[in-house]
Design a protein around this motif. Sequence first.
Motif, PDB file in Angstrom:
ATOM      1  N   THR A   1       0.596  -1.196   0.033  1.00 55.87           N
ATOM      2  CA  THR A   1      -0.100  -0.017  -0.314  1.00 55.87           C
ATOM      3  C   THR A   1       0.868   1.451  -0.108  1.00 55.87           C
ATOM      4  O   THR A   1       1.820   1.607   0.041  1.00 55.87           O
ATOM      5  CB  THR A   1      -0.730   0.257   1.361  1.00 55.87           C
ATOM      6  OG1 THR A   1      -0.150   0.256   2.314  1.00 55.87           O
ATOM      7  CG2 THR A   1      -1.742  -1.437   1.058  1.00 55.87           C
ATOM      8  N   ARG A   2       0.135   2.264  -0.693  1.00 54.90           N
ATOM      9  CA  ARG A   2       1.074   4.166   0.282  1.00 54.90           C
ATOM     10  C   ARG A   2      -0.116   4.343  -0.168  1.00 54.90           C
ATOM     11  O   ARG A   2      -1.232   4.698   0.228  1.00 54.90           O
ATOM     12  CB  ARG A   2       1.687   4.100  -1.227  1.00 54.90           C
ATOM     13  CG  ARG A   2       0.365   4.256  -2.189  1.00 54.90           C
ATOM     14  CD  ARG A   2       0.597   5.360  -3.931  1.00 54.90           C
ATOM     15  NE  ARG A   2       1.935   5.184  -3.976  1.00 54.90           N
ATOM     16  CZ  ARG A   2       2.869   4.355  -4.836  1.00 54.90           C
ATOM     17  NH1 ARG A   2       1.311   3.354  -5.502  1.00 54.90           N
ATOM     18  NH2 ARG A   2       3.675   3.683  -5.425  1.00 54.90           N
ATOM     19  N   GLY A   3       0.024   5.207   1.356  1.00 59.84           N
ATOM     20  CA  GLY A   3      -0.628   6.808   1.786  1.00 59.84           C
ATOM     21  C   GLY A   3      -1.609   6.334   3.190  1.00 59.84           C
ATOM     22  O   GLY A   3      -1.661   6.551   3.789  1.00 59.84           O
ATOM     23  N   TYR A   4      -0.763   4.740   3.830  1.00 64.84           N
ATOM     24  CA  TYR A   4      -1.155   5.007   5.153  1.00 64.84           C
ATOM     25  C   TYR A   4      -0.917   5.642   6.559  1.00 64.84           C
ATOM     26  O   TYR A   4      -1.694   5.729   6.934  1.00 64.84           O
ATOM     27  CB  TYR A   4      -0.350   3.609   5.570  1.00 64.84           C
ATOM     28  CG  TYR A   4      -0.261   3.125   7.109  1.00 64.84           C
ATOM     29  CD1 TYR A   4      -1.966   2.727   7.288  1.00 64.84           C
ATOM     30  CD2 TYR A   4       0.548   3.435   7.703  1.00 64.84           C
ATOM     31  CE1 TYR A   4      -1.751   2.712   9.226  1.00 64.84           C
ATOM     32  CE2 TYR A   4       0.214   3.567   9.399  1.00 64.84           C
ATOM     33  CZ  TYR A   4      -0.762   2.523   9.997  1.00 64.84           C
ATOM     34  OH  TYR A   4      -1.035   2.478  10.961  1.00 64.84           O
ATOM     35  N   GLU A   5       0.476   6.577   6.190  1.00 64.67           N
ATOM     36  CA  GLU A   5       0.537   7.830   7.122  1.00 64.67           C
ATOM     37  C   GLU A   5      -0.419   8.757   7.126  1.00 64.67           C
ATOM     38  O   GLU A   5      -0.990   8.650   8.039  1.00 64.67           O
ATOM     39  CB  GLU A   5       2.218   8.554   6.856  1.00 64.67           C
ATOM     40  CG  GLU A   5       3.398   7.114   7.535  1.00 64.67           C
ATOM     41  CD  GLU A   5       2.958   6.862   8.149  1.00 64.67           C
ATOM     42  OE1 GLU A   5       2.642   6.902   9.882  1.00 64.67           O
ATOM     43  OE2 GLU A   5       3.826   5.271   8.320  1.00 64.67           O
ATOM     44  N   GLU A   6      -1.111   9.399   5.880  1.00 63.79           N
ATOM     45  CA  GLU A   6      -1.575   9.894   5.693  1.00 63.79           C
ATOM     46  C   GLU A   6      -3.546   9.783   6.461  1.00 63.79           C
ATOM     47  O   GLU A   6      -4.117  10.184   6.790  1.00 63.79           O
ATOM     48  CB  GLU A   6      -2.141  10.741   4.718  1.00 63.79           C
ATOM     49  CG  GLU A   6      -0.548  11.379   4.105  1.00 63.79           C
ATOM     50  CD  GLU A   6       0.336  10.089   3.579  1.00 63.79           C
ATOM     51  OE1 GLU A   6       0.085   8.694   3.355  1.00 63.79           O
ATOM     52  OE2 GLU A   6       0.713  10.396   2.222  1.00 63.79           O
ATOM     53  N   LEU A   7      -3.761   8.309   6.367  1.00 63.10           N
ATOM     54  CA  LEU A   7      -4.825   7.665   6.949  1.00 63.10           C
ATOM     55  C   LEU A   7      -4.586   7.636   8.018  1.00 63.10           C
ATOM     56  O   LEU A   7      -5.875   8.031   9.099  1.00 63.10           O
ATOM     57  CB  LEU A   7      -5.130   6.231   6.741  1.00 63.10           C
ATOM     58  CG  LEU A   7      -6.606   5.656   7.132  1.00 63.10           C
ATOM     59  CD1 LEU A   7      -7.751   6.001   6.135  1.00 63.10           C
ATOM     60  CD2 LEU A   7      -6.098   4.274   6.046  1.00 63.10           C
ATOM     61  N   ALA A   8      -3.339   7.659   8.940  1.00 61.69           N
ATOM     62  CA  ALA A   8      -3.633   7.142  10.676  1.00 61.69           C
ATOM     63  C   ALA A   8      -4.469   8.627  10.741  1.00 61.69           C
ATOM     64  O   ALA A   8      -4.701   8.867  12.206  1.00 61.69           O
ATOM     65  CB  ALA A   8      -2.300   6.420  10.587  1.00 61.69           C
ATOM     66  N   GLU A   9      -3.245   9.977   9.905  1.00 64.70           N
ATOM     67  CA  GLU A   9      -3.276  10.963  10.247  1.00 64.70           C
ATOM     68  C   GLU A   9      -5.044  11.298  10.583  1.00 64.70           C
ATOM     69  O   GLU A   9      -5.385  11.539  11.263  1.00 64.70           O
ATOM     70  CB  GLU A   9      -2.648  12.080   9.796  1.00 64.70           C
ATOM     71  CG  GLU A   9      -3.327  13.587  10.101  1.00 64.70           C
ATOM     72  CD  GLU A   9      -1.927  13.333  11.722  1.00 64.70           C
ATOM     73  OE1 GLU A   9      -1.632  12.924  12.101  1.00 64.70           O
ATOM     74  OE2 GLU A   9      -2.911  14.804  12.457  1.00 64.70           O
ATOM     75  N   SER A  10      -5.852  10.921   9.381  1.00 66.83           N
ATOM     76  CA  SER A  10      -6.424  11.546   9.093  1.00 66.83           C
ATOM     77  C   SER A  10      -7.897  11.121   9.824  1.00 66.83           C
ATOM     78  O   SER A  10      -9.207  11.721  10.222  1.00 66.83           O
ATOM     79  CB  SER A  10      -7.409  11.540   7.684  1.00 66.83           C
ATOM     80  OG  SER A  10      -7.865   9.870   7.627  1.00 66.83           O
ATOM     81  N   VAL A  11      -8.215  10.278  10.825  1.00 62.39           N
ATOM     82  CA  VAL A  11      -8.941   9.372  11.728  1.00 62.39           C
ATOM     83  C   VAL A  11      -8.136   9.380  13.268  1.00 62.39           C
ATOM     84  O   VAL A  11      -9.054   8.442  13.537  1.00 62.39           O
ATOM     85  CB  VAL A  11      -9.212   7.150  11.079  1.00 62.39           C
ATOM     86  CG1 VAL A  11      -8.807   7.406  10.379  1.00 62.39           C
ATOM     87  CG2 VAL A  11      -8.022   6.829  11.793  1.00 62.39           C
ATOM     88  N   ARG A  12      -7.332   9.995  13.343  1.00 62.46           N
ATOM     89  CA  ARG A  12      -6.972  10.643  14.315  1.00 62.46           C
ATOM     90  C   ARG A  12      -8.411  10.631  15.498  1.00 62.46           C
ATOM     91  O   ARG A  12      -8.242  10.364  16.853  1.00 62.46           O
ATOM     92  CB  ARG A  12      -5.910  11.216  14.759  1.00 62.46           C
ATOM     93  CG  ARG A  12      -5.258  11.657  16.453  1.00 62.46           C
ATOM     94  CD  ARG A  12      -3.487  12.804  15.752  1.00 62.46           C
ATOM     95  NE  ARG A  12      -2.810  12.511  14.924  1.00 62.46           N
ATOM     96  CZ  ARG A  12      -2.489  11.671  15.384  1.00 62.46           C
ATOM     97  NH1 ARG A  12      -1.611  10.471  15.960  1.00 62.46           N
ATOM     98  NH2 ARG A  12      -1.102  11.676  14.431  1.00 62.46           N
ATOM     99  N   ASP A  13      -8.669  11.795  15.321  1.00 61.77           N
ATOM    100  CA  ASP A  13     -10.304  12.138  15.695  1.00 61.77           C
ATOM    101  C   ASP A  13     -11.183  11.098  16.499  1.00 61.77           C
ATOM    102  O   ASP A  13     -12.650  11.698  16.713  1.00 61.77           O
ATOM    103  CB  ASP A  13     -10.989  13.627  15.747  1.00 61.77           C
ATOM    104  CG  ASP A  13      -9.533  15.025  15.810  1.00 61.77           C
ATOM    105  OD1 ASP A  13      -8.697  14.125  16.461  1.00 61.77           O
ATOM    106  OD2 ASP A  13      -9.169  16.045  15.222  1.00 61.77           O
ATOM    107  N   TYR A  14     -11.561   9.906  15.523  1.00 64.54           N
ATOM    108  CA  TYR A  14     -12.605   9.072  15.353  1.00 64.54           C
ATOM    109  C   TYR A  14     -12.741   7.966  15.808  1.00 64.54           C
ATOM    110  O   TYR A  14     -12.385   7.422  16.859  1.00 64.54           O
ATOM    111  CB  TYR A  14     -12.794   8.456  14.021  1.00 64.54           C
ATOM    112  CG  TYR A  14     -13.381   9.468  12.793  1.00 64.54           C
ATOM    113  CD1 TYR A  14     -14.256   9.672  12.452  1.00 64.54           C
ATOM    114  CD2 TYR A  14     -12.361  10.181  11.765  1.00 64.54           C
ATOM    115  CE1 TYR A  14     -14.684  10.706  10.908  1.00 64.54           C
ATOM    116  CE2 TYR A  14     -12.369  11.053  10.515  1.00 64.54           C
ATOM    117  CZ  TYR A  14     -13.660  11.183  10.000  1.00 64.54           C
ATOM    118  OH  TYR A  14     -13.955  12.030   9.532  1.00 64.54           O
ATOM    119  N   THR A  15     -12.259   8.707  17.395  1.00 68.51           N
ATOM    120  CA  THR A  15     -12.427   8.552  18.789  1.00 68.51           C
ATOM    121  C   THR A  15     -14.329   7.148  18.677  1.00 68.51           C
ATOM    122  O   THR A  15     -14.374   7.601  18.153  1.00 68.51           O
ATOM    123  CB  THR A  15     -12.377   8.885  19.976  1.00 68.51           C
ATOM    124  OG1 THR A  15     -13.595   9.933  20.072  1.00 68.51           O
ATOM    125  CG2 THR A  15     -10.961   9.846  20.081  1.00 68.51           C
TER     126      THR A  15
END
Length: 678
Positions: A244-258
Motif C-alpha cells: 500500500t501507499r498512503g497509510y501515514e496520511e490515513l492514520a493522521e486523518s482518523v486520529r479524531d474518530y474515537t
Amino acid sequence: MPQVLVPTVCPYCAAGCGFFIAVEKERALGIEYMPEHPASEGSLCSKGNAALEILYHPDRLRTPLKRHGDGWARITWEEALDLTARGLGGPLKKYGPNSIGFFASSKCTNEENYLIEKLARVLGSKNVDGCARLCHAPSVVGLNRTLGAAGMTNPIKDLANSKCIFVIGSNLAENHPILSRWIHRAKDSGAVVIVADPRMTHTAWMADVFLQLKPGTDVALLNGLIHVIIKEGLIDREYVAKWTRGYEELAESVRDYTPEKVAEITGILAGDIVRAARSYAISPASVILYSMGITQHTTGTDNVQAIANLALICGHLGREGTGVMPLRGQNNVQGACDMGALADFYPGYRKADDPETIEYFRAAWGVDSVPLGRGLTATEMIDKAGTGEIKAIYIVGEDPANSDPCSQNVRAALDNLEFLVVQDIFMTATAQLADVVLPAAAWAEKEGTYTSTERRVQWSAKAIEPPGSARCDLDIICEIAKRLGAQFNYPDAASVLAEINRVVPQYGGITRPRLDDFGLIWPCPNLNHPGTPILHTQGFKFSEGRATIVPVSYKPAAEDSSWDYPFILTTGRVAVHHNAGSMTRRSPSLLEREPNLFVEINPFDALRLKVADGDEVTVTTPRGETVAYARITERLKKGVAFMPFHFPGTNILTSEVRDPEAMIPEFKVSACKITRRD
Ligand code: SF4
C-alpha cells in the motif's frame, strides 16, 4: 416432441444463479435445478423460482407501437425502425452527436450492451450510460482508484472460507438470498458476522455484532473502526508496508474518530464499534460485503474508499476468505459496466478521456473517429433533456421514470424530448412517454452472456420464441445501427462475443466454446487462461503493485430531519420484488406476497402520529407526496422510516442531490414527514 432442458441464468439479481428451463412443444413449462452450479448449488430464491411467470404475461409487448394522439398505433417493424432512425438521426445531423443519448441495459446481455456502447460511440455521441449510475457507480470510481479494479475481489462460494464477514449497507438475505446461504455455512464453521445497517434487516438477524447506524454516517463508522484498529496496533504492518501507499496520511486523518465521537455521530454504542473493529482486524480471513446502502449517498465514493482503506490496513485482500465484495443488483449490471455502459469508460474500463483509448477503439472498430472525453451520465442526460440540450434518447430495458429520484421531474424531462424510443418487454412508465416503443425478447427468448457480481461470465441459451413479433435486442440494435449508417453485421450473439474477445482484454479468453460449464471469471486474457476468481493475489495494478489508500472525512448527508420534515426516509428492497418492479409486480406469486407500497415506522413514532399498523398514511418530502400503508416495527430506530423502491410512489419522494464524482443520487437519505390519512 420430448421435453428439453435449456440452461439459463436467473433474470433478477446479480448472484448469477443458474437453472434449466424445461421446454416442451416450444413452451417453457417449468424449472429444473442445477445442483452443480458453483454459486447457487441447485437453489433459487423466490424470485428465481417465479422467473418464468413473466414470460407469458398478457402485458408483454407484442408489436411495435407509435404514439397516436393520446394512445398508440400498431406499426410494422419497418416503420418502427425507420421512425427510430429518423428520430435519432434528425437531431444527430441538426444539432450534433452529443444532442442524442443512449441508455444501455443491465437486463440485457453483454453482447447487446457492447453494441449499444459501440453504436453511441461510432455515431460520435459521448452520452451512453446505464443503471449502474444508480447503484454501483461509486464502486467503479472508488475501487478503481484504491484497488485498481471495480469488481468483487473474491468469488461467492469463497464466503464459506471467511472467519469474519462484515456486511455494511446490504440486506443480502433478501436482495441476494442465495449468497446468505454461504454466510450461514461460514457461521457454521465459526465465522463472526458483523452487520451495519440503519434497519434491523433479515441480514441483521444473522449478526453477532449489529451496528444500527443513523443513515448517511457510514464514513464516520468506517473511520472509527480504522481508528480503533490503528490505536490497538491491529494493522497488518507487513502487508501495509509491502502493498500500500498512503497509510501515514490515513492514520493522521482518523486520529479524531474515537469510538465515543463516532458513537455520537452514528448512534452506535462505542463498545460495539470496538468489538466490531477487533473482530474484523484479528480474524485470519475477513471479508466486507456492501451494496446500495453504501453507494446511494452523496458520499458514495467516499464510503467505498473507506471500505477499501479498512481492508487494506488489515491485509484482508488477495487470499481465500478475504476481500471487498460490492454486491451488484441487476443480473448483468457488472457486464454492462464491463462493456462500457458508463459515460466515463469505453469497454474494458478504458478511460474515455484518454487519447490512447480513442486510438485503440478507432482502430479496433475500423472507424475514422470516436469521441474523446466523458459524456453525460444517465442522471445528467435526464437533466439536459429537461433543459432541451439533449434532443433524443434511445432507452433499452430501463425505466428511469420509476427508478430515478424525484420521478415527476424525470417524466417532465423525458416529455420534453423531441424524440424518445424505448425498447422493453413491458409498457413501463418510461415507455408510456415514448414516441416509439419496440417490443423486445425476454432473457429466455434470446441467447448471450451475462456477468454476475462475482465476475462470472455465463452463457444463457434461448429456450423459447418471443411473443408476437417481439425481437431480440441484438437484432433491433443492429437494424437501427444500419439505418444510421453503421456497419453492424452481427448474425448472432456469438459473433459479437468473438469481437468482445478481441477488443476487451479482460474477456480475451472467454469464448463461446469455453462457456458451457458454468462460465469463466474475468480477467481471462487468453484461451489458455483459467480465469481469475481471486483478484490482487500478487498486489495491485498500480506502480510497485501498491494499492492506494485514500483518506476520507465524514460529511453529513445532504438532508437531515427538521421541524417540518422530522423523519429520515431510507429506501431498499424486499425479498419478493426486484428494482423498479416492472417484472416482479407482474409475477402473480410474488405480487401476492407483497402487493402494496408500505412505509415502516417505529412504534414510538406511530404512537405519536396516532397511526396503527395497516393505516394509510401520506409520506411527504420537499419534492412530493405519496400514499402508503403503515407498517409498525421495531426494526427501525425512532425518527427513521423505510420504504421499498419497487412501487412507483417511492421515487416521487427521493432526493436528486448527487455524489459529485460518481453522480449517483442520494436515494438513501430524504427528510420526510408522515401523516395519517383520515
Ligand atoms: Fe435469482 Fe438472485 Fe434469487 Fe439467485 S439469488 S435465484 S440470481 S434473484
